[in-house]
Design a protein around this motif. Structure first.
Motif, PDB file in Angstrom:
ATOM      1  N   LYS A  89       0.805  -1.182  -0.185  1.00  0.00           N
ATOM      2  CA  LYS A  89      -0.031  -0.095  -0.090  1.00  0.00           C
ATOM      3  C   LYS A  89       0.826   1.184  -0.038  1.00  0.00           C
ATOM      4  O   LYS A  89       1.745   1.423   0.704  1.00  0.00           O
ATOM      5  CB  LYS A  89      -0.821   0.041   1.527  1.00  0.00           C
ATOM      6  CG  LYS A  89      -1.865   1.114   1.223  1.00  0.00           C
ATOM      7  CD  LYS A  89      -2.807   0.736   2.466  1.00  0.00           C
ATOM      8  CE  LYS A  89      -3.886   2.097   2.471  1.00  0.00           C
ATOM      9  NZ  LYS A  89      -4.829   2.034   3.626  1.00  0.00           N
ATOM     10  N   GLY A  90       0.503   1.987  -0.876  1.00  0.00           N
ATOM     11  CA  GLY A  90       1.329   3.340  -0.961  1.00  0.00           C
ATOM     12  C   GLY A  90       1.020   4.426   0.101  1.00  0.00           C
ATOM     13  O   GLY A  90       0.087   4.235   0.979  1.00  0.00           O
ATOM     14  N   GLU A  91       2.140   5.425   0.258  1.00  0.00           N
ATOM     15  CA  GLU A  91       1.774   6.472   1.086  1.00  0.00           C
ATOM     16  C   GLU A  91       0.640   7.228   0.854  1.00  0.00           C
ATOM     17  O   GLU A  91       0.433   7.627  -0.127  1.00  0.00           O
ATOM     18  CB  GLU A  91       3.057   7.188   1.665  1.00  0.00           C
ATOM     19  CG  GLU A  91       4.322   6.156   1.967  1.00  0.00           C
ATOM     20  CD  GLU A  91       5.499   6.791   2.039  1.00  0.00           C
ATOM     21  OE1 GLU A  91       5.512   8.024   1.859  1.00  0.00           O
ATOM     22  OE2 GLU A  91       6.474   6.460   2.710  1.00  0.00           O
ATOM     23  N   ARG A  92       0.173   7.884   1.889  1.00  0.00           N
ATOM     24  CA  ARG A  92      -0.934   8.860   1.789  1.00  0.00           C
ATOM     25  C   ARG A  92      -0.362  10.177   1.124  1.00  0.00           C
ATOM     26  O   ARG A  92       0.555  10.413   1.348  1.00  0.00           O
ATOM     27  CB  ARG A  92      -1.342   9.248   3.130  1.00  0.00           C
ATOM     28  CG  ARG A  92      -2.761  10.003   2.810  1.00  0.00           C
ATOM     29  CD  ARG A  92      -3.167  10.450   4.368  1.00  0.00           C
ATOM     30  NE  ARG A  92      -4.459  11.281   4.429  1.00  0.00           N
ATOM     31  CZ  ARG A  92      -5.892  10.913   4.050  1.00  0.00           C
ATOM     32  NH1 ARG A  92      -5.856   9.444   3.930  1.00  0.00           N
ATOM     33  NH2 ARG A  92      -6.615  11.689   4.142  1.00  0.00           N
ATOM     34  N   GLY A  93      -1.006  10.583   0.091  1.00  0.00           N
ATOM     35  CA  GLY A  93      -0.341  11.824  -0.803  1.00  0.00           C
ATOM     36  C   GLY A  93      -0.936  13.003   0.059  1.00  0.00           C
ATOM     37  O   GLY A  93      -1.250  13.286   1.271  1.00  0.00           O
ATOM     38  N   ILE A  94      -0.232  13.928  -0.427  1.00  0.00           N
ATOM     39  CA  ILE A  94      -0.164  15.467  -0.017  1.00  0.00           C
ATOM     40  C   ILE A  94      -1.557  15.867  -0.107  1.00  0.00           C
ATOM     41  O   ILE A  94      -2.028  15.798  -1.292  1.00  0.00           O
ATOM     42  CB  ILE A  94       1.093  16.168  -0.333  1.00  0.00           C
ATOM     43  CG1 ILE A  94       2.367  15.715  -0.356  1.00  0.00           C
ATOM     44  CG2 ILE A  94       0.860  17.589   0.079  1.00  0.00           C
ATOM     45  CD1 ILE A  94       3.346  16.306  -0.922  1.00  0.00           C
TER      46      ILE A  94
END
Length: 258
Positions: A89-94
């Motif tokens: 799972k990717g990191e939360r975007g800005i």
């Protein structure tokens, strides 16, 4: 007697002389042409026609290897391979910038529209009831807050099932939690099946699913074998297990709610 002997000798001498004179006369009057001296060599003649091809000779020695040819054109695209492992799972975007300030609203008298709105609300309610009936009864669709689940009664191999779900705009269903496992297991049981193809859960969720399955029938060894093979099936009891990738079975697709 002496006279006869003399006559005989004389005839013999005459016969000899006659033969000698005949031989001399024959040699002097002969018409034989004697060969002359060797003449000069003549000119070289034109080249003659090619003769027939002779028999093939023995094979020669093996030649040196030639230069490598140019790279050929790319071949046709092969069949779709098995699905790869689920990525992390990717990191939360800005967070994005705030939107523009809206225009001030206007007031209106909505009393005359109230009747039309009430009628529309009743029609919308009927449509929702009809849509729910079609999904749950006719199509047999299961749903959660974020996804729809559809069990397809089309026997497919595992990779063909993955491709079929993608063509329909979804993916092969995955048991992401114990609640999803219970939902999919009941879906399989209500359809009168013992197993249906699903997608393998992420490795980090495998332990939790093994501990929180419907009847606790999925062991760590079962899940580990299923994850290693890449071909997974869900049983009506909620157990995830390994299956043959070439075995044709029914499968469940999941679709996001938009």
């Amino acid at each position: 007697m002496a006279g006869q002997s003399f006559v005989r000798k004389g005839l013999f001498i005459l016969l000899v002389l006659h033969n000698i004179s005949s031989g001399l006369t024959t040699e002097m009057c002969s018409n034989t042409i004697l060969p002359g001296s060797k003449g000069d060599p003549g000119e070289v003649g034109d080249r003659g026609d090619d003769g027939r091809q002779g028999k093939a000779g023995p094979p020669g020695h093996r030649g040196l290897p030639g230069d490598s040819g140019e790279k050929g054109v790319a071949g046709r695209l092969g069949k779709l391979g098995p699905s790869g492992e689920r990525g992390e799972k990717g990191e939360r975007g800005i967070a994005g910038p705030p939107g523009l300030k809206g225009k001030p609203g206007t007031t209106c008298d909505c009393s005359r529209y109230r009747k039309v709105v009430d009628q529309m609300g009743g029609n919308v309610g009927k449509l929702r009831s009809a849509a729910t009936f079609v999904k749950n009864v006719i199509l047999g669709v299961k749903e959660t807050e974020a996804k729809f689940y559809l069990l397809l009664r089309e026997a497919r191999r595992y990779r063909d099932a993955v491709a079929s779900c993608r063509l329909r705009g979804g993916v092969l269903a995955m048991a992401e939690s114990s609640n999803h496992t219970a939902l999919l297991a009941s879906y399989v049981g209500e359809a009168g099946l013992t197993h249906a193809l699903v997608s393998a859960p992420p490795p980090e969720d495998a332990g939790g699913l093994a501990a929180g399955s419907a009847q606790g029938n999925s062991t760590d060894d079962d899940l580990q074998g299923a994850l290693n093979s890449g071909c997974v099936q869900m049983g009506s009891d909620g157990a995830l297990s390994q299956t043959e990738c070439d075995a044709a079975k029914y499968f469940i697709c999941e679709f996001p709610k938009k």
